[in-house]
Design an enzyme around this catalytic site. Structure first.
Site, PDB file in Angstrom:
ATOM      1  CB  THR A 129      -0.964  -0.086   1.072  1.00  0.00           C
ATOM      2  OG1 THR A 129      -0.461  -0.107   2.457  1.00  0.00           O
ATOM      3  CG2 THR A 129      -1.587  -0.944   0.906  1.00  0.00           C
ATOM      4  CG  ASP A 139      -1.231  -3.795  14.818  1.00  0.00           C
ATOM      5  OD1 ASP A 139       0.322  -4.027  14.410  1.00  0.00           O
ATOM      6  OD2 ASP A 139      -2.037  -3.053  14.802  1.00  0.00           O
ATOM      7  CB  CYS A 141     -18.504 -10.353   8.172  1.00  0.00           C
ATOM      8  SG  CYS A 141     -18.967 -11.881   8.159  1.00  0.00           S
ATOM      9  CG  ASN A 187       1.900  -7.039  13.943  1.00  0.00           C
ATOM     10  OD1 ASN A 187       1.673  -5.670  12.848  1.00  0.00           O
ATOM     11  ND2 ASN A 187       1.874  -7.928  13.847  1.00  0.00           N
ATOM     12  N   GLY A 237       1.437  -7.189   5.733  1.00  0.00           N
ATOM     13  CA  GLY A 237       0.618  -8.115   5.770  1.00  0.00           C
ATOM     14  C   GLY A 237       1.337  -9.112   7.279  1.00  0.00           C
ATOM     15  CE  LYS A 252      -0.298   0.983  14.371  1.00  0.00           C
ATOM     16  NZ  LYS A 252      -0.788  -0.176  14.088  1.00  0.00           N
ATOM     17  CG  MET A 293     -18.424 -11.362  -0.566  1.00  0.00           C
ATOM     18  SD  MET A 293     -17.763 -11.894   0.935  1.00  0.00           S
ATOM     19  CE  MET A 293     -18.256 -12.704   1.576  1.00  0.00           C
ATOM     20  CB  CYS A 344     -15.249  -5.192   4.176  1.00  0.00           C
ATOM     21  SG  CYS A 344     -13.489  -6.371   3.602  1.00  0.00           S
ATOM     22  CG  HIS A 345     -19.027  -7.014   3.800  1.00  0.00           C
ATOM     23  ND1 HIS A 345     -20.339  -5.802   3.422  1.00  0.00           N
ATOM     24  CD2 HIS A 345     -19.319  -6.864   4.100  1.00  0.00           C
ATOM     25  CE1 HIS A 345     -19.854  -6.810   2.410  1.00  0.00           C
ATOM     26  NE2 HIS A 345     -19.346  -7.180   2.489  1.00  0.00           N
TER      27      HIS A 345
HETATM   28 CA    CA Z   1       0.288  -3.798  12.133  1.00  0.00          CA
END
Ligand code: CA
Length: 688
Positions: free
Chosen positions: A180, A319, A619, A274, A196, A346, A660, A622-623
């Site tokens: 990203t 994290d 879920c 992490n 990842g 962070k 999806m 995303c939802h």
């Molecule tokens: Ca992380």
């Protein structure tokens, strides 16, 4: 060839006017990048200059004139997903990315799209992308545009046509890597990391020859399987700080953002994420540091060999990725001139390090309410963990949350004020509940959280207001805030721009773009963009006029999980200038409330409850939490047809090509049935 032709054309038409325009169209080489500070009309690199100050010398828009700033143009980018990119501007052309790693070249004066390039990232990979299908921008060098894609490719395009020049596969497509971040240029090389660690991969940074795409070096951030030997002394040393069979889960430590280059020292800096799993006890590493995770790392640009490292969070359990942007400045500290590198981590601490040696100079919390550490050792910078920060495999309540006191959203530094402007997240908490029987599973996430945990720690934060944002003007020498503006509960900050006009620009999650006076934080101007802003604004000139431009598009993990709240729905680039009078007409978005569902399932309350737990674990990313969605389909509105095909969609993967993925390896048919019962139950509860 194109560049040679252009130079030839300039030589033929050698008159003063043309000469100046030819100079402005000079190729972006190392010399031009090193002097990017003086190239006031352009924004040639991610952080504008190699030191990542995100400070523009432009001052046509200033603390006296900013009130006349108005919209010049906006351009829809045909997305409802998050937009995080820093647009680059070279001589009147904007190069940026949108969702799914798509690249755009846009006329900087009019907003007209010159070309687009769609790398066609496979949508079914969405399962292995933790934090939305975002991209943070391109790099420009010697007539090419470089982009990293969600499926792990590094791509070079012709900057004039958008045609493909070369592609390098930087990751194993069978593993849950993604990219990203924006590529960075370092002495003829294109440097790219990956993401990842939430799924289980081995982190590394690679450098490629910018002309040919041939890999020059690759430096791992964590050790692999010792039986296969170690790539370097540095990796061999790191292996001594791990226990168990860490390599089975990859180890993590991905360098997914926060990369910088000092051309004078010829060092590349990057932060690492992490370890996998998040939880120390699950890694069998209760007393170990797990190098080089959650660290700031410097390597030699010519060969990728380790120069130094500084671990911000040893043996991370929360994290606390150290992947936030890294900012360089030469400061006088304690009577000494220091070449520093800085990060608002962070973990809530602002670090100032010596970028030649990695020596810890100073650190202090830049947000209130840090609970995991009581402070940093004055000599080593090592944190002193509190009693409540870690309790083996038992749950703990910690602040900051995994989104951090500051995340990837870029900060800025003004040499005029001496302040670093940090887009901070405040009032965040998180219950870290490890799953004691966690085992690495390549088909799903490997955070190691216990989805069924329902302990009392949640009740401690049940009535806490939602997180908010602070724009903090941080004095890095004194290690204290000079001023601080809070955005109000539920409103978070995007990235930051500082200018010689005594201004600081920042967007917010409620879609408002603001300008503050850099010296004292007085709000001077604001405009509504109609969509939450995460990305940093940039500024440039075309034909003598100064423009301010930002991508507006809400998403990311908070946007996807947080549901529709007036922040999301569109993605666009908006551009302002003095006297601008264009209007923005955001299309209507949102719902009045779902209708009564047209079907029901025979489901016991126990099944609905189980379905709810599964929904929020599998879920909601995303939802939306509790099935209240934002940019992606709100399943409370799902049609009878969708419900009739439900198992085929969730297990059969019939909608994989639109993003999806199939959950066949994660959920059983009975679990899918429970999830469906929960969705129907939520639809009935919400029906109006
Ligand atoms: Ca992380």
């Amino acid at each position: 060839m194109l560049n040679q032709r252009r130079i030839a054309a300039c030589a033929i038409l050698l008159v003063p006017m043309v000469l100046s325009s030819c100079n402005r169209s000079a190729i972006i080489d190392d010399a031009r990048l090193r002097s990017a500070e003086q190239d006031s009309g352009n924004w040639l690199m991610y952080g504008r200059t190699y030191d990542d100050h995100r400070f523009s010398p432009l001052n046509q828009v200033n603390d006296q004139t900013v009130g006349k700033l108005g919209l010049m143009w906006s351009r829809e980018l045909n997305t409802t997903r998050g937009l995080e990119a820093t647009p680059l501007i070279e001589d009147g052309v904007i190069y940026t990315t949108g969702s799914w790693s798509i690249v755009y070249a846009i006329d900087a004066k009019t907003g007209d799209v010159r070309w687009t390039y769609d790398p066609k990232t496979p949508r079914e990979r969405a399962y292995f992308i933790c934090c939305d299908v975002v991209n943070r921008g391109v790099a420009l060098y010697r007539g090419k545009v470089y982009v990293g894609t969600l499926d792990g490719r590094l791509i070079a395009l012709d900057e004039h046509t958008g045609m493909l020049v070369w592609t390098a596969a930087t990751t194993d497509p069978d593993k849950p890597y993604s990219i990203t971040s924006a590529p960075r240029i370092a002495g003829g090389l294109v440097v790219i990391g990956n993401a990842g660690s939430e799924y289980g991969v081995r982190g590394y940074v690679s450098a490629y020859d910018a002309e040919t795409g041939k890999m020059a070096w690759r430096t791992y951030t964590v050790p692999g399987d010792p039986s296969k030997g170690f790539e370097s002394k540095a990796i061999e040393a790191a292996a001594k700080t791990w226990q168990g069979n860490w390599w089975n889960a990859g180890g993590g430590g991905t360098a997914w953002e926060g990369t910088a280059y000092d051309p004078a020292l010829d060092l590349v800096y990057f932060g690492t994420g992490n370890a996998t799993a998040w939880y120390r006890a699950l890694r069998g590493s209760s007393v170990s540091d797990n190098l080089y995770t959650a660290s700031i790392v410097a390597v030699h640009a010519k060969n990728g060999e380790l120069a130094w490292y500084f671990q911000t969070t040893p043996g991370d359990n929360w994290d606390f990725d150290a992947t936030q942007p890294l900012l360089q400045a030469d400061l006088t500290i304690g009577g000494r001139q220091r070449k520093t590198i800085m990060q608002a981590n962070k973990n809530g601490f602002f670090y100032v390090l010596d970028r030649e040696t990695g020596e810890f100079i100073s650190g202090a919390p830049f947000v209130n309410g840090v609970t995991w550490a009581s402070g940093l050792d004055g000599k080593t910078g090592r944190p002193a963990e509190t009693q409540t920060a870690y309790d083996g495999a038992k749950a703990v309540l910690v602040s900051p949350d995994p989104g951090g006191g500051h995340n990837w959203n870029p900060m800025a530094f003004s040499p005029a004020t001496g302040f670093v402007y940090v887009p901070a997240r405040v009032g965040t908490h998180f219950v870290h509940a490890p799953k004691p029987k966690w085992q690495y599973n390549p088909d799903r996430d490997n955070v190691g959280g216990d989805e069924a945990y329902d302990g009392p720690l949640y009740r401690q934060i049940a009535s806490a207001p939602p997180p908010s944002g602070d724009l903090v003007a941080w004095d890095p020498i004194a290690q204290r805030a000079a001023w601080r503006v809070n955005f109000g509960a539920g409103t978070e900050p995007g990235g930051v721009l500082a200018t010689a006009g005594n201004l600081v620009f920042v967007g917010r999650s409620d879609g408002v773009l603001l300008a503050y006076r850099a010296t004292d934080g007085k709000e001077l101007w604001q405009a509504k963009t109609g969509t939450g802003i995460m990305a940093p604004p940039v500024t440039y000139t075309v034909d003598g006029a100064q423009y301010i431009s930002v991508l507006a598009g809400w998403g990311g993990p908070d946007g996807l999980r947080g549901g529709y709240n007036g922040k999301s729905g569109f993605g666009r680039i908006v551009t302002f200038a003095i006297g601008g009078s264009a209007t923005l007409n955001p299309p209507a978005y949102g719902h009045n409330g779902p209708p009564m569902p047209a079907m029901s399932l025979n489901a016991s309350p126990a099944m609905v409850k189980e379905g709810g737990q599964l929904f929020n674990a599998q879920c909601a990313g995303c939802h939306g939490q509790n099935a209240v969605a934002g940019p992606l389909p709100d399943l409370r509105y799902a049609s009878r047809e969708t419900h009739q095909e439900f198992e085929d969609i969730v297990l059969g993967g019939s909608h994989a090509t639109v993003g999806m993925p199939s959950f066949q390896k994660i959920l059983t048919p009975a679990q899918v049935h429970a999830i469906q019962a929960y969705i129907l139950s939520r639809a009935r509860e919400s029906a109006k």
